[in-house]
Design a protein around this motif. Structure first.
Motif, PDB file in Angstrom:
ATOM      1  N   ASP A   1      -3.432  -0.294  -2.970  1.00 13.89           N
ATOM      2  CA  ASP A   1      -2.876  -1.493  -3.609  1.00 13.89           C
ATOM      3  C   ASP A   1      -2.988  -1.321  -5.124  1.00 13.89           C
ATOM      4  N   ARG A   2      -1.957  -0.771  -5.739  1.00 12.12           N
ATOM      5  CA  ARG A   2      -1.997  -0.473  -7.164  1.00 12.12           C
ATOM      6  C   ARG A   2      -2.007  -1.731  -8.019  1.00 12.12           C
ATOM      7  N   GLU A   3      -1.349  -2.789  -7.547  1.00 10.98           N
ATOM      8  CA  GLU A   3      -1.314  -4.030  -8.320  1.00 10.98           C
ATOM      9  C   GLU A   3      -2.690  -4.678  -8.388  1.00 10.98           C
ATOM     10  N   LEU A   4      -3.446  -4.555  -7.295  1.00 10.90           N
ATOM     11  CA  LEU A   4      -4.764  -5.176  -7.238  1.00 10.90           C
ATOM     12  C   LEU A   4      -5.817  -4.353  -7.969  1.00 10.90           C
ATOM     13  N   ASN A   5      -5.818  -3.042  -7.753  1.00 14.99           N
ATOM     14  CA  ASN A   5      -6.900  -2.196  -8.256  1.00 14.99           C
ATOM     15  C   ASN A   5      -6.580  -1.482  -9.564  1.00 14.99           C
ATOM     16  N   LYS A   6      -5.297  -1.400  -9.929  1.00 17.46           N
ATOM     17  CA  LYS A   6      -4.874  -0.734 -11.159  1.00 17.46           C
ATOM     18  C   LYS A   6      -5.302   0.728 -11.196  1.00 17.46           C
ATOM     19  N   LYS A   7      -5.467   1.322 -10.033  1.00 13.73           N
ATOM     20  CA  LYS A   7      -5.842   2.727  -9.936  1.00 13.73           C
ATOM     21  C   LYS A   7      -4.795   3.456  -9.099  1.00 13.73           C
ATOM     22  N   TYR A   8      -4.381   4.600  -9.574  1.00 17.42           N
ATOM     23  CA  TYR A   8      -3.228   5.282  -8.969  1.00 17.42           C
ATOM     24  C   TYR A   8      -3.511   5.794  -7.554  1.00 17.42           C
ATOM     25  N   TYR A   9      -4.653   6.423  -7.326  1.00 23.35           N
ATOM     26  CA  TYR A   9      -4.943   7.026  -6.031  1.00 23.35           C
ATOM     27  C   TYR A   9      -6.038   6.289  -5.254  1.00 23.35           C
ATOM     28  N   TRP A  10      -6.344   5.057  -5.634  1.00 25.01           N
ATOM     29  CA  TRP A  10      -7.475   4.348  -5.033  1.00 25.01           C
ATOM     30  C   TRP A  10      -7.068   3.664  -3.726  1.00 25.01           C
ATOM     31  N   THR A  11      -7.843   3.952  -2.663  1.00 24.25           N
ATOM     32  CA  THR A  11      -7.607   3.338  -1.353  1.00 24.25           C
ATOM     33  C   THR A  11      -8.667   2.281  -1.090  1.00 24.25           C
ATOM     34  N   SER A  12      -8.221   1.058  -0.867  1.00 19.95           N
ATOM     35  CA  SER A  12      -9.147  -0.057  -0.667  1.00 19.95           C
ATOM     36  C   SER A  12      -9.489  -0.279   0.799  1.00 19.95           C
ATOM     37  N   GLN A  13      -8.665   0.212   1.707  1.00 18.76           N
ATOM     38  CA  GLN A  13      -8.936   0.069   3.139  1.00 18.76           C
ATOM     39  C   GLN A  13      -8.203   1.181   3.881  1.00 18.76           C
ATOM     40  N   LEU A  14      -8.610   1.429   5.132  1.00 14.36           N
ATOM     41  CA  LEU A  14      -7.963   2.454   5.928  1.00 14.36           C
ATOM     42  C   LEU A  14      -6.522   2.048   6.211  1.00 14.36           C
ATOM     43  N   GLY A  15      -5.582   2.897   5.809  1.00 15.41           N
ATOM     44  CA  GLY A  15      -4.167   2.610   6.028  1.00 15.41           C
ATOM     45  C   GLY A  15      -3.460   3.765   6.706  1.00 15.41           C
ATOM     46  N   PHE A  16      -2.125   3.764   6.584  1.00  7.00           N
ATOM     47  CA  PHE A  16      -1.299   4.732   7.302  1.00  7.00           C
ATOM     48  C   PHE A  16      -0.186   5.241   6.383  1.00  7.00           C
TER      49      PHE A  16
END
Length: 369
Positions: free
Chosen positions: A212-227
């Protein structure tokens, strides 16, 4: 020439859009056709949030997760449908509850749903099968009465209408398919559609590795397990061209249905797709129900020597080994069983004409009777 079970309609529009996507769809234009597809689909369905994904199976998976369905929850599904209407339930440990279908629409029978509802029931997946639609007026009442999430699997019925309202607009969340055999296709691809912002944002986040780039403002940051469920710009280009031609494609399907009715009318013991008084069907696939016991696999094999690709009707999901007593709830569904055992899906490609359908009818009469 072989008469294929399915074949797409590709015009200069698809070719030009896909060519443009390949030649120019990079850098700032890498999502150009995906953005256009989103805008067009949103206007077409009059829904706020559209999420293109890699296929319809992933759209169903995301719908379940985003709607809060979790391990141990029971979800009602029709017993007669394609496997991916129910298999994503097993991905998350939810329990499919198989319900019978209506003999005319082949869609879930709303009158038989309430008997399967209990405290564990959290959702209904209603499937718009073969271009048909179920009784959404009754399904919405049941969903509201028992506080259930209604998920509309409109994979096979884009362009169809129930009481004047388009397929894909009845669920809390709805899904579509752009599989190569579908009325609107891009080889693969799908759509998740909703007016629920919370569901949309959750699904969007999960579809891109939980980033979620809008929330975390980090390009490669994963906040939860996704697909990795993102669609490509190439697929979007083809799908965008196809959906712009949807009225033309539906007119063709309706023409083919009329030709099948014309040339099958004198074949005994055979009933074709029924006209539903509540729906404007697309006739994506015309099916033939044979009014006697048959072996559908052997009959389909017999058509091969006449160079006709005939497909059997879907199998009952409850009959498949991946669904056992531990992970699903099975009941006796006689209508679905009878349709499944004794029905064939007629060739439905965009390369059909009256001569080919006349030939199919003559061979059908010979093989079946």
């Amino acid at each position: 020439m072989r008469i294929r079970s399915a074949y797409p309609s590709i015009s200069n529009l698809e070719v030009s859009y896909v060519k443009d996507a390949i030649q120019n769809g990079w850098g700032t234009k890498r999502n150009l056709y995906t953005d256009r597809l989103i805008k067009y689909f949103s206007k077409y369905l009059n829904l706020k949030y559209i999420l293109p994904v890699i296929n319809c199976t992933s759209a169903i998976h995301l719908s379940l997760l985003s709607a809060g369905i979790k391990k141990g929850d029971e979800v009602i599904v029709p017993d007669l449908t394609w496997i991916s209407s129910a298999s994503p339930l097993l991905y998350i440990g939810a329990i499919p509850v198989f319900v019978d279908v209506d003999e005319n629409t082949l869609c879930i029978d709303s009158k038989k749903i309430e008997k399967s509802i209990n405290k564990k029931t959290k959702a209904i997946i209603a499937v718009d099968l073969l271009g048909n639609m179920p009784r959404y007026d009754l399904l919405k009442k049941i969903s509201k009465k028992y506080n259930l999430v209604l998920i509309e699997d409109a994979a096979e019925s884009i362009g169809a209408k129930f009481k004047g309202e388009k397929a894909g607009t009845f669920g809390e969340v709805s899904v579509f398919s752009f599989n190569a055999t579908k009325l609107v296709m891009s080889g693969q691809g799908g759509i998740l559609a909703t007016n629920n912002k919370k569901i949309y944002l959750k699904a969007k986040n999960l579809s891109n590795h939980g980033i979620d780039r809008e929330l975390n403002k980090k390009y490669y940051w994963t906040s939860q397990l996704g697909f990795n469920y993102n669609i490509t710009n190439f697929q979007s280009a083809c799908a965008y061209a196809q959906v712009k031609r949807i009225n033309e494609l539906i007119r063709y399907k309706k023409k083919i249905y009329k030709l099948y009715k014309k040339h099958f009318k004198n074949i005994k013991n055979v009933k074709l797709t029924s006209i539903d008084k509540y729906s404007d069907q697309t006739f994506w696939i015309v099916y033939a129900k044979i009014n006697k016991k048959i072996n559908k696999e052997k009959i389909c094999d017999k058509f091969k020597k006449y160079k006709i690709d005939m497909r059997p009707m879907f199998y009952l999901l409850s009959s498949m080994p991946i669904f056992d007593k531990k992970n699903s709830i099975k009941k006796n569904n006689p209508v679905a069983k009878n349709i499944s055992q004794n029905s064939l899906c007629l060739p439905n490609g965009y390369d059909l004409n009256e001569n080919k359908i006349k030939y199919i009818a003559s061979i059908f009469k010979k093989v079946v009777n």
